[in-house]
Design an enzyme around this catalytic site. Structure first.
Site, mmCIF file in Angstrom:
data_model
loop_
_atom_site.group_PDB
_atom_site.id
_atom_site.type_symbol
_atom_site.label_atom_id
_atom_site.label_comp_id
_atom_site.label_asym_id
_atom_site.label_seq_id
_atom_site.Cartn_x
_atom_site.Cartn_y
_atom_site.Cartn_z
ATOM 1 N N CYS A 1 41.363 7.237 -40.360
ATOM 2 C CA CYS A 1 41.180 8.622 -39.940
ATOM 3 C C CYS A 1 39.725 8.986 -40.264
ATOM 4 O O CYS A 1 39.361 9.137 -41.428
ATOM 5 C CB CYS A 1 42.167 9.482 -40.718
ATOM 6 S SG CYS A 1 42.170 11.201 -40.253
ATOM 7 N N CYS B 1 23.244 5.664 -40.783
ATOM 8 C CA CYS B 1 22.336 4.507 -40.777
ATOM 9 C C CYS B 1 22.383 3.660 -39.513
ATOM 10 O O CYS B 1 21.596 2.731 -39.363
ATOM 11 C CB CYS B 1 22.602 3.632 -42.000
ATOM 12 S SG CYS B 1 24.172 2.725 -41.934
ATOM 13 N N CYS C 1 30.873 3.659 -45.144
ATOM 14 C CA CYS C 1 30.021 2.671 -44.486
ATOM 15 C C CYS C 1 29.574 1.672 -45.548
ATOM 16 O O CYS C 1 29.039 2.060 -46.594
ATOM 17 C CB CYS C 1 28.819 3.375 -43.852
ATOM 18 S SG CYS C 1 27.580 2.231 -43.192
ATOM 19 N N CYS D 1 25.415 1.928 -46.015
ATOM 20 C CA CYS D 1 24.723 3.069 -46.638
ATOM 21 C C CYS D 1 25.602 3.882 -47.580
ATOM 22 O O CYS D 1 25.114 4.776 -48.263
ATOM 23 C CB CYS D 1 24.110 3.981 -45.583
ATOM 24 S SG CYS D 1 25.309 5.013 -44.689
ATOM 25 N N CYS E 1 27.668 4.220 -37.611
ATOM 26 C CA CYS E 1 27.501 5.194 -38.687
ATOM 27 C C CYS E 1 26.417 6.191 -38.291
ATOM 28 O O CYS E 1 25.312 5.796 -37.914
ATOM 29 C CB CYS E 1 27.113 4.477 -39.983
ATOM 30 S SG CYS E 1 26.759 5.593 -41.349
#
Length: 136
Positions: free
Chosen positions: A122, A52, A97, A100, A49
């Site tokens: 996607c 984070c 995510c 976060c 991510c």
């Protein structure tokens, strides 16, 4: 399964993310198709991510879907959450995510890709960073 240590206020996110990262990760935007750095990227490693640093996808689950965004057939277990998205007059499945809450993109099922899950995650490239696999 959000991680309290990875939660931030809007002003904290604005301080650490670029304006485009903020627009996509925090405001659920979308980058233009074919413009992301990971669309045709094929190195071995882990996609994390961009907000984070949580590991989200392994390169072994990435495939070429031709959609203009990085496509994965599965996430690292527990790393990605799914939410119903009714924006733009349609129903889709948004993926974020799990740590976060950053917007990653959408997941589509039943498109007939020759993958083990028949799913296409996607994902906006700007929502990701890449960590190369260490070779001995």
């Amino acid at each position: 399964m959000s991680d309290p240590s990875k939660q931030k206020s809007e002003s904290e996110w604005r301080a650490i993310l670029s304006p485009e990262q903020f627009r996509i990760l925090r405001e659920k935007g979308t980058e233009r198709a074919g413009t992301g750095k990971y669309d045709k990227f094929s190195e071995e490693g882990v996609y994390t991510c961009a907000g984070c640093g949580t590991p989200l996808y392994r390169s072994t689950t990435k495939f070429n879907s031709g959609c203009g965004w990085p496509a994965f057939f599965d996430a690292i277990p527990g790393a990605v959450q799914r939410h119903e998205d009714r924006s733009f007059g349609m129903t889709r499945t948004e993926i974020t995510c799990a740590a976060c809450g950053g917007h990653l993109g959408h997941v589509f099922k039943g498109e007939g890709f020759p993958t083990p899950t028949d799913e296409r995650h996607c994902v906006n490239s700007i929502s990701l960073n890449f960590v190369e696999e260490k070779k001995d």
